[in-house]
Design a protein around this motif. Structure first.
Motif, PDB file in Angstrom:
ATOM      1  N   ALA A  41       0.865  -1.180   0.000  1.00  0.00           N
ATOM      2  CA  ALA A  41       0.000   0.000   0.000  1.00  0.00           C
ATOM      3  C   ALA A  41       0.897   1.223   0.000  1.00  0.00           C
ATOM      4  CB  ALA A  41      -0.913   0.010   1.223  1.00  0.00           C
ATOM      5  N   ALA A  42       0.469   2.263  -0.693  1.00  0.00           N
ATOM      6  CA  ALA A  42       1.318   3.448  -0.854  1.00  0.00           C
ATOM      7  C   ALA A  42       1.725   4.044   0.488  1.00  0.00           C
ATOM      8  CB  ALA A  42       0.591   4.482  -1.707  1.00  0.00           C
ATOM      9  N   ASP A  43       0.859   3.926   1.497  1.00  0.00           N
ATOM     10  CA  ASP A  43       1.171   4.534   2.791  1.00  0.00           C
ATOM     11  C   ASP A  43       1.898   3.582   3.742  1.00  0.00           C
ATOM     12  OD1 ASP A  43      -1.017   2.885   3.038  1.00  0.00           O
ATOM     13  OD2 ASP A  43      -2.083   4.155   4.476  1.00  0.00           O
ATOM     14  N   LYS A  44       2.062   2.307   3.332  1.00  0.00           N
ATOM     15  CA  LYS A  44       2.711   1.323   4.199  1.00  0.00           C
ATOM     16  C   LYS A  44       3.940   0.681   3.582  1.00  0.00           C
ATOM     17  CE  LYS A  44      -1.421  -0.324   6.688  1.00  0.00           C
ATOM     18  NZ  LYS A  44      -2.236  -1.536   6.984  1.00  0.00           N
ATOM     19  N   GLN A 148      -5.370  -2.166  -6.894  1.00  0.00           N
ATOM     20  CA  GLN A 148      -6.203  -0.996  -6.587  1.00  0.00           C
ATOM     21  C   GLN A 148      -7.483  -1.015  -7.427  1.00  0.00           C
ATOM     22  OE1 GLN A 148      -4.540   2.777  -7.693  1.00  0.00           O
ATOM     23  NE2 GLN A 148      -6.199   3.969  -6.776  1.00  0.00           N
ATOM     24  N   THR A 157      -1.921   2.010  -6.590  1.00  0.00           N
ATOM     25  CA  THR A 157      -1.393   2.331  -5.262  1.00  0.00           C
ATOM     26  C   THR A 157      -1.324   1.094  -4.365  1.00  0.00           C
ATOM     27  OG1 THR A 157      -3.621   2.885  -4.459  1.00  0.00           O
ATOM     28  CG2 THR A 157      -2.283   4.691  -5.361  1.00  0.00           C
ATOM     29  N   HIS A 158      -1.862  -0.023  -4.856  1.00  0.00           N
ATOM     30  CA  HIS A 158      -1.877  -1.268  -4.089  1.00  0.00           C
ATOM     31  C   HIS A 158      -1.475  -2.443  -4.985  1.00  0.00           C
ATOM     32  CE1 HIS A 158      -4.266   1.350  -1.511  1.00  0.00           C
ATOM     33  NE2 HIS A 158      -4.126   0.468  -0.537  1.00  0.00           N
TER      34      HIS A 158
END
Length: 360
Positions: A41-44, A148, A157-158
């Motif tokens: 994931a883009a944030d992880k 995504q 993004t995923h």
């Protein structure tokens, strides 16, 4: 039942599959009890590396892999030796190439050391799936898919990174015998600057129609020419290709539209180790057919993980056929196959440190 090896969670199946008979394996139709998965994931970043029971993948119908083809894969093999050791053939090269494909498709890089650790752990869990007969192996398919759920033409993004295992027999049921090849004149596989050097699904989808046509004409595979001039040789089917002409072995130079094959580089290294001259160069189909007519084309063969060596006994270009080495397997082709598979199975010495042992 669950346990952990370093960062990798392992959940073992409670319902093991019935293993197929080794002489009924075919290629890529049976799969082991477990698989490896890791999410992005883009944030992880990449996270949750785990080994789980083999199972279907559940995806949203809008997942980008379905609509924009953002996916890459690799192929390698594990072997079981006569004394029970498990060996991998140059896996670090596969994961390095996987990341080159990732970069070309806009996919975040994967930790190559973690990927290799995950593969070893997965093989240790499913070691009983490795065939023991000569010519058989455990085929390994790492791949990445864009998950995504969004209909927009941009990078996902995923993602999921997955490894599955398949016990396999010979890629060609007839074994290491020369195949007939049709030179494709209408369709092209790739162009420089495109995705030909990446191991991505689109390259193979683009080849299916031509391969179907070739088989209708009685040929096993397609010889691809370059996408601009349609005169320079690139690949044969999904393999790199070699030609022995007047004692020198030639193979198309890596130009940005040809896959940097791991078997290809191994063959080049072996030939040079034996003192056989090898040239990576531009090869035109006209020059190749001229060499064949003059009796200078001594052998031809494809190379790849699945088939290892695939001798070529006949070429058809613009309805003109040439036979190579009388339609039988050449001396160099046979020696390369025996040597490379011997190294892979631990039967003969490995002077190049290609093989990596998996701790079981």
């Amino acid at each position: 039942m669950a346990k952990q090896i370093k960062q990798i969670d392992i959940q073992l199946t409670t319902q093991k599959k019935e293993k197929p008979q080794q002489d009924k394996l075919g290629f890529g139709v049976h799969f082991s009890d477990h698989m490896f998965i890791m999410n992005y994931a883009a944030d992880k970043g990449w996270h949750e590396p785990r080994i789980v029971p083999y199972q279907p993948i559940v995806l949203d119908p809008a997942a980008k892999v379905f609509h924009y083809g953002q996916t890459i894969f690799e192929g390698l093999k594990a072997f079981k030796t006569s004394d029970g050791r498990v060996l991998l053939f140059r896996p670090e090269r596969n994961f390095a190439r996987l990341n080159r494909s990732n970069e070309r498709l806009g996919i975040p890089a994967i930790d190559e050391e973690l990927a290799l650790e995950a593969l070893k752990a997965l093989i240790a869990v499913d070691q009983d799936w490795i065939p023991t007969e000569a010519g058989y192996s455990l085929y390994i398919r790492p791949f990445v898919i864009a998950t995504q759920p969004a209909l927009g033409v941009d990078a996902s993004t995923h993602y999921q990174f997955i490894i599955i295992l398949s016990p396999v027999g010979n890629y060609y049921p007839e074994g290491v015998n020369p195949v007939k090849i049709y030179v494709e004149n209408q369709y092209v596989r790739a162009v420089r600057g495109g995705i030909g050097a990446a191991k991505t699904a689109g390259n193979y989808a683009a080849s299916l129609k031509a391969q179907e046509t070739a088989k209708e004409k009685g040929y096993s595979q397609v010889l691809w020419l370059d996408g601009v001039h349609q005169k320079y040789i690139e690949e044969v089917g999904s393999m790199n290709v070699f030609f022995k002409i007047n004692g020198t072995v030639y193979t198309p130079a890596l130009s940005g539209s040809i896959l940097d094959g791991i078997t290809r580089s191994s063959i080049i290294q072996l030939l040079r180790h034996w003192g056989i001259p090898v040239e990576e160069s531009v090869i035109s189909i006209e020059d190749l057919f001229a060499a064949a007519k003059n009796g200078e084309l001594e052998e031809a063969f494809g190379t790849g993980t699945a088939a290892v060596i695939s001798p070529i006994g006949e070429l058809n270009w613009q309805d003109e056929q040439v036979r190579i080495n009388g339609g039988v397997t050449g001396e160099i082709s046979g020696k390369l196959y025996d040597t490379l598979t011997g190294i892979q199975r631990g039967i003969i010495p490995d002077p190049f440190d290609w093989m990596i042992e998996v701790e079981i």
